[in-house]
Design a protein around this motif. Structure first.
Motif, PDB file in Angstrom:
ATOM      1  N   ARG A   1       0.908  -1.093  -0.238  1.00  0.00           N
ATOM      2  CA  ARG A   1       0.057  -0.217   0.035  1.00  0.00           C
ATOM      3  C   ARG A   1       0.841   1.312  -0.281  1.00  0.00           C
ATOM      4  O   ARG A   1       0.540   2.212  -0.846  1.00  0.00           O
ATOM      5  N   PHE A   2       1.873   1.671   0.865  1.00  0.00           N
ATOM      6  CA  PHE A   2       2.803   2.009   0.793  1.00  0.00           C
ATOM      7  C   PHE A   2       3.555   2.740  -1.377  1.00  0.00           C
ATOM      8  O   PHE A   2       3.978   3.623  -0.528  1.00  0.00           O
ATOM      9  N   ALA A   3       3.783   1.897  -1.665  1.00  0.00           N
ATOM     10  CA  ALA A   3       4.923   1.673  -2.709  1.00  0.00           C
ATOM     11  C   ALA A   3       3.802   2.437  -3.891  1.00  0.00           C
ATOM     12  O   ALA A   3       3.954   3.095  -4.618  1.00  0.00           O
ATOM     13  N   LEU A   4       1.971   1.763  -3.820  1.00  0.00           N
ATOM     14  CA  LEU A   4       1.057   2.198  -4.882  1.00  0.00           C
ATOM     15  C   LEU A   4       0.993   3.824  -4.320  1.00  0.00           C
ATOM     16  O   LEU A   4       0.445   3.973  -5.675  1.00  0.00           O
ATOM     17  N   ASN A   5       0.933   3.923  -2.655  1.00  0.00           N
ATOM     18  CA  ASN A   5       0.924   5.973  -2.886  1.00  0.00           C
ATOM     19  C   ASN A   5       2.087   6.188  -2.711  1.00  0.00           C
ATOM     20  O   ASN A   5       1.775   7.688  -3.441  1.00  0.00           O
ATOM     21  N   ASN A   6       2.880   5.821  -2.862  1.00  0.00           N
ATOM     22  CA  ASN A   6       4.562   6.796  -2.735  1.00  0.00           C
ATOM     23  C   ASN A   6       5.534   5.850  -3.800  1.00  0.00           C
ATOM     24  O   ASN A   6       6.471   5.595  -3.361  1.00  0.00           O
ATOM     25  N   PRO A   7       4.811   5.969  -5.088  1.00  0.00           N
ATOM     26  CA  PRO A   7       5.820   5.678  -5.621  1.00  0.00           C
ATOM     27  C   PRO A   7       7.652   5.951  -6.301  1.00  0.00           C
ATOM     28  O   PRO A   7       8.248   4.741  -6.008  1.00  0.00           O
ATOM     29  N   GLU A   8       7.588   6.835  -5.672  1.00  0.00           N
ATOM     30  CA  GLU A   8       8.780   7.243  -5.944  1.00  0.00           C
ATOM     31  C   GLU A   8       9.465   7.523  -4.886  1.00  0.00           C
ATOM     32  O   GLU A   8      10.893   7.523  -4.663  1.00  0.00           O
ATOM     33  N   MET A   9       9.240   6.727  -3.272  1.00  0.00           N
ATOM     34  CA  MET A   9      10.249   6.568  -2.214  1.00  0.00           C
ATOM     35  C   MET A   9      10.570   4.325  -2.192  1.00  0.00           C
ATOM     36  O   MET A   9      10.876   4.274  -1.253  1.00  0.00           O
TER      37      MET A   9
END
Length: 353
Positions: free
Chosen positions: A136-144
């Motif tokens: 979920r974190f990667a979907l929300n913040n792909p640049e991170m």
């Protein structure tokens, strides 16, 4: 998996070889306990871990990060271990009326962790609930997020006990039940754990789809290594997740003779797979080859590592598979369609070891 924890007691896990800096960090949705091991190196990502239900970073990952193979990797990366709110050893009870963060909110807390330590990006490693949160974190913040290693990830909104209470699985894994019970009763705050379980049981679908030409879909943008034991109750859920990800960026690793805790029962094998994964991302190019890789190279066999975002020419090779054997360890690379009815586009990669 009935014997995988015979020599491992989660309640007696050794401390990390390198003592980390522990902090309670205030975030958008409350405080999180975080342990940073090592010093972040320039623009290189850190390895960020997130544990499963009924565990914390020590019980979930110490056997892996204490292994010799993994310590070679951590010479190149700092490691940030995140404990879900109230799940660290000796955590105090939350006050009456406390609203535990939802799974979406737990993911929204992670940017604050990165900001606190001045981190720009991560290679995430999550197990079970932690795998869901990092996805979920990667979907929300792909640049991170530069890459994800997801163990027992389940993209669907179903309760964890749906698989944990399987009669056959429980009958074959008495050690797992005993070990978890001992850890939960002696090290964890049961009230806090109950809140975390409720949050996971209330999660929603990740709502990811395999990208198709001309269609707008939501899926991971980074390379992903999906890991599951071949006798794990999570196999079907992980295969389902694999069918929803970009096949050019995804590898499914099924670990033989392994159940639901591959990072504990097979740490050396998982560390080797992780090394191939980060090498495929362009890191650690001069790292020493394992005995398995040296054997393949010396024998002249074709070698396919876990190449992350790099193109994989072998994904279009039809039904052919390759098998390499070295000193009793086998790594099979098998074209994998990712699910029934998936006939268009390139295949993802399935690795059995």
């Amino acid at each position: 998996m009935s014997r995988e924890l015979q020599d491992v007691d989660l309640a007696e896990v050794k401390p990390l070889v390198e003592k980390g800096e522990e902090q309670d960090i205030e975030t958008l949705h409350g405080s999180m306990h975080v342990t940073l091991c090592g010093t972040p190196k320039g623009n290189r990502p850190v390895i960020l871990t997130y544990h499963d239900i009924g565990m914390n970073h020590k019980t979930c990952y110490n056997p892996l990060f204490n292994s010799e193979d993994m310590q070679e990797i951590t010479q190149h990366f700092a490691v940030c271990h995140v404990d879900a709110p109230g799940q660290q050893d000796g955590a105090a009870s939350f006050p009456t009326g406390y609203m535990y963060p939802s799974m979406d909110q737990l993911a929204e807390m992670l940017p604050g962790v990165l900001q606190q330590f001045g981190l720009k990006s991560i290679i995430g490693m999550g197990t079970g609930a932690g795998a869901y949160i990092l996805t979920r974190f990667a979907l929300n913040n792909p640049e991170m997020v530069e890459g994800l290693v997801l163990i027992n990830v389940n993209p669907c909104a179903e309760g964890w006990m749906d698989w944990a209470a399987s009669k056959e699985e429980m009958q074959n894994n008495v050690e797992v039940v005993h070990t978890y019970r001992h850890h939960i009763m002696n090290d964890m705050n049961p009230g806090n754990l109950h809140l975390f379980i409720n949050a996971y049981n209330s999660r929603r679908d990740l709502e990811i789809e395999r990208p198709m030409p001309g269609a707008h879909t939501v899926t991971l943008q980074c390379p992903a290594l999906l890991v599951v034991g071949d006798s794990s109750p999570a196999v079907d859920a992980v295969v389902e997740c694999n069918s929803k990800l970009d096949p050019t960026k995804t590898t499914l690793l099924k670990m033989a003779d392994c159940g639901g805790l591959p990072q504990i029962s097979q740490p050396a094998k998982l560390a080797e797979a992780f090394k191939y994964f980060v090498q495929g991302m362009g890191y650690m190019p001069s790292a020493s080859m394992t005995r398995l890789m040296r054997s393949r190279t010396a024998s002249g066999s074709s070698v396919t590592s876990l190449e992350g975002a790099r193109s994989r020419s072998h994904t279009s090779e039809g039904a052919r598979s390759r098998s390499h054997t070295s000193e009793g360890t086998r790594l099979d690379i098998i074209p994998n369609s990712g699910g029934p009815g998936s006939s268009a586009g390139p295949n993802s990669t399935e690795v059995s070891c």
